[in-house]
Design an enzyme around this catalytic site. Structure first.
Site, PDB file in Angstrom:
ATOM      1  N   ARG A  38      -7.115   7.850   0.745  1.00  0.00           N
ATOM      2  CA  ARG A  38      -6.429   8.462  -0.607  1.00  0.00           C
ATOM      3  C   ARG A  38      -5.083   8.139  -0.919  1.00  0.00           C
ATOM      4  O   ARG A  38      -4.187   7.832   0.026  1.00  0.00           O
ATOM      5  CB  ARG A  38      -6.482   9.967  -0.090  1.00  0.00           C
ATOM      6  CG  ARG A  38      -7.847  10.541  -0.046  1.00  0.00           C
ATOM      7  CD  ARG A  38      -7.863  11.979  -0.121  1.00  0.00           C
ATOM      8  NE  ARG A  38      -9.242  12.341   0.373  1.00  0.00           N
ATOM      9  CZ  ARG A  38     -10.507  12.260  -0.517  1.00  0.00           C
ATOM     10  NH1 ARG A  38     -10.370  12.129  -1.795  1.00  0.00           N
ATOM     11  NH2 ARG A  38     -11.639  12.667   0.093  1.00  0.00           N
ATOM     12  N   ASP A  39      -4.695   7.853  -2.170  1.00  0.00           N
ATOM     13  CA  ASP A  39      -3.406   7.549  -2.775  1.00  0.00           C
ATOM     14  C   ASP A  39      -2.510   8.674  -2.286  1.00  0.00           C
ATOM     15  O   ASP A  39      -2.722   9.894  -2.431  1.00  0.00           O
ATOM     16  CB  ASP A  39      -3.694   7.295  -4.258  1.00  0.00           C
ATOM     17  CG  ASP A  39      -2.108   6.867  -4.718  1.00  0.00           C
ATOM     18  OD1 ASP A  39      -2.406   5.635  -5.076  1.00  0.00           O
ATOM     19  OD2 ASP A  39      -1.106   7.190  -4.817  1.00  0.00           O
ATOM     20  N   ILE A  40      -1.280   8.189  -1.930  1.00  0.00           N
ATOM     21  CA  ILE A  40      -0.216   9.198  -1.351  1.00  0.00           C
ATOM     22  C   ILE A  40       0.459   9.933  -2.441  1.00  0.00           C
ATOM     23  O   ILE A  40       0.913  11.072  -2.301  1.00  0.00           O
ATOM     24  CB  ILE A  40       0.853   8.388  -0.538  1.00  0.00           C
ATOM     25  CG1 ILE A  40       1.437   9.488   0.411  1.00  0.00           C
ATOM     26  CG2 ILE A  40       1.742   7.687  -1.482  1.00  0.00           C
ATOM     27  CD1 ILE A  40       2.268   8.485   1.447  1.00  0.00           C
ATOM     28  N   ASN A  59      -4.295  -2.649 -11.471  1.00  0.00           N
ATOM     29  CA  ASN A  59      -3.055  -3.106 -12.074  1.00  0.00           C
ATOM     30  C   ASN A  59      -2.545  -4.645 -11.553  1.00  0.00           C
ATOM     31  O   ASN A  59      -2.623  -4.994 -10.200  1.00  0.00           O
ATOM     32  CB  ASN A  59      -2.094  -2.080 -11.686  1.00  0.00           C
ATOM     33  CG  ASN A  59      -2.078  -0.793 -12.420  1.00  0.00           C
ATOM     34  OD1 ASN A  59      -2.832  -0.759 -13.229  1.00  0.00           O
ATOM     35  ND2 ASN A  59      -1.836   0.294 -11.627  1.00  0.00           N
ATOM     36  N   VAL A  85       2.478  -2.421  -5.121  1.00  0.00           N
ATOM     37  CA  VAL A  85       2.132  -2.907  -3.946  1.00  0.00           C
ATOM     38  C   VAL A  85       1.152  -4.291  -4.031  1.00  0.00           C
ATOM     39  O   VAL A  85       0.288  -4.098  -4.713  1.00  0.00           O
ATOM     40  CB  VAL A  85       0.949  -1.906  -3.158  1.00  0.00           C
ATOM     41  CG1 VAL A  85       0.742  -2.440  -1.733  1.00  0.00           C
ATOM     42  CG2 VAL A  85       1.852  -0.484  -2.803  1.00  0.00           C
ATOM     43  N   HIS A 103      -5.852  -3.914  -4.917  1.00  0.00           N
ATOM     44  CA  HIS A 103      -6.194  -2.568  -4.703  1.00  0.00           C
ATOM     45  C   HIS A 103      -6.955  -2.036  -5.969  1.00  0.00           C
ATOM     46  O   HIS A 103      -6.400  -2.449  -7.055  1.00  0.00           O
ATOM     47  CB  HIS A 103      -5.438  -1.462  -4.292  1.00  0.00           C
ATOM     48  CG  HIS A 103      -4.083  -1.470  -5.053  1.00  0.00           C
ATOM     49  ND1 HIS A 103      -2.994  -2.667  -4.828  1.00  0.00           N
ATOM     50  CD2 HIS A 103      -3.648  -0.606  -5.946  1.00  0.00           C
ATOM     51  CE1 HIS A 103      -2.148  -2.048  -5.625  1.00  0.00           C
ATOM     52  NE2 HIS A 103      -2.486  -0.995  -6.264  1.00  0.00           N
ATOM     53  N   HIS A 153      -8.012   1.244  -7.943  1.00  0.00           N
ATOM     54  CA  HIS A 153      -7.830   2.665  -8.185  1.00  0.00           C
ATOM     55  C   HIS A 153      -9.316   3.276  -8.581  1.00  0.00           C
ATOM     56  O   HIS A 153     -10.011   2.903  -9.270  1.00  0.00           O
ATOM     57  CB  HIS A 153      -6.706   2.936  -8.964  1.00  0.00           C
ATOM     58  CG  HIS A 153      -5.383   2.620  -8.862  1.00  0.00           C
ATOM     59  ND1 HIS A 153      -4.435   3.346  -8.490  1.00  0.00           N
ATOM     60  CD2 HIS A 153      -4.887   1.488  -8.928  1.00  0.00           C
ATOM     61  CE1 HIS A 153      -3.252   2.860  -8.053  1.00  0.00           C
ATOM     62  NE2 HIS A 153      -3.481   1.765  -8.452  1.00  0.00           N
TER      63      HIS A 153
HETATM   64  P1  AMP Z   1      -0.173   0.229  -7.910  1.00  0.00           P
HETATM   65  O1  AMP Z   1       0.965   0.706  -8.714  1.00  0.00           O
HETATM   66  O2  AMP Z   1      -1.116  -0.185  -8.854  1.00  0.00           O
HETATM   67  O3  AMP Z   1       0.530  -0.959  -7.100  1.00  0.00           O
HETATM   68  O4  AMP Z   1      -0.434   1.235  -7.009  1.00  0.00           O
HETATM   69  C1  AMP Z   1      -0.237   1.469  -5.806  1.00  0.00           C
HETATM   70  C2  AMP Z   1      -0.430   2.741  -5.191  1.00  0.00           C
HETATM   71  O5  AMP Z   1      -0.276   2.663  -3.811  1.00  0.00           O
HETATM   72  C3  AMP Z   1       0.527   3.940  -5.774  1.00  0.00           C
HETATM   73  O6  AMP Z   1      -0.380   4.626  -6.461  1.00  0.00           O
HETATM   74  C4  AMP Z   1       0.769   4.531  -4.731  1.00  0.00           C
HETATM   75  O7  AMP Z   1       1.176   5.945  -4.931  1.00  0.00           O
HETATM   76  C5  AMP Z   1       0.006   4.126  -3.602  1.00  0.00           C
HETATM   77  N1  AMP Z   1       0.744   4.417  -2.328  1.00  0.00           N
HETATM   78  C6  AMP Z   1       1.779   3.491  -1.827  1.00  0.00           C
HETATM   79  N2  AMP Z   1       1.926   3.933  -0.631  1.00  0.00           N
HETATM   80  C7  AMP Z   1       0.669   4.492  -0.070  1.00  0.00           C
HETATM   81  C8  AMP Z   1       0.570   4.487   1.281  1.00  0.00           C
HETATM   82  N3  AMP Z   1       1.285   4.657   2.379  1.00  0.00           N
HETATM   83  N4  AMP Z   1      -0.660   5.631   1.463  1.00  0.00           N
HETATM   84  C9  AMP Z   1      -1.348   5.597   0.147  1.00  0.00           C
HETATM   85  N5  AMP Z   1      -1.101   5.170  -1.057  1.00  0.00           N
HETATM   86  C10 AMP Z   1       0.075   4.506  -1.084  1.00  0.00           C
END
Ligand code: AMP
Ligand code: ZN
Length: 115
Positions: free
Chosen positions: A30-32, A88, A97, A101, A103
């Site tokens: 799950r996204d944080i 993205n 990140v 990934h 979403h």
């Molecule tokens: P992006 O903006 O597409 O790179 O998405 C990165 C996503 O990673 C964001 O929606 C963040 O909320 C999520 N994220 C960052 N750190 C963590 C974590 N430790 N656990 C879960 N999700 C995370």
């Protein structure tokens, strides 16, 4: 594994995440900072920084990621209502990140086009 990569650390178990599913190729958690009632990230175990780094040798993981997304949607009960899958790529798209990934978003009506 890339030393300073947050998602590699989650994949190796060095960092905790709210895990939803995993297999030998991909994992999902799950996204944080969820943007919808269901907001899950599907990642490959292998460190691939962005969509631009896909090659014919590593691209099969994309189908594994979509099969995982489909399974997660079913588990979350959003398959029929509908859900969105998003990659993205780099800064103009808001990638923060740099470990590939997908979403998976759902559980509410999602705006289109996105902002
Ligand atoms: P992006 O903006 O597409 O790179 O998405 C990165 C996503 O990673 C964001 O929606 C963040 O909320 C999520 N994220 C960052 N750190 C963590 C974590 N430790 N656990 C879960 N999700 C995370
Ligand atoms: Zn990584």
């Amino acid at each position: 594994m890339s030393e300073d990569c947050l998602f590699c650390k989650i994949a190796s178990g060095e960092m905790n995440a709210d895990m939803v599913m995993e297999n030998d190729q991909v994992l999902a958690f799950r996204d944080i900072n969820p943007q919808a009632p269901t907001h899950v990230l599907v990642i490959p175990r292998a460190h691939i920084p962005t969509l631009n780094d896909l090659t014919p040798d590593n691209a099969t993981v994309i189908s594994e990621m979509y099969l995982a997304a489909q399974e997660i949607a079913r588990q979350e009960g959003i398959s029929e209502a509908g859900y969105r899958t998003v990659f993205n790529c780099n800064s103009a798209a808001g990638q923060t990140v740099f470990h590939l990934h997908l979403h998976v978003l759902g559980g509410r009506q999602l705006d289109w086009p996105p902002g």
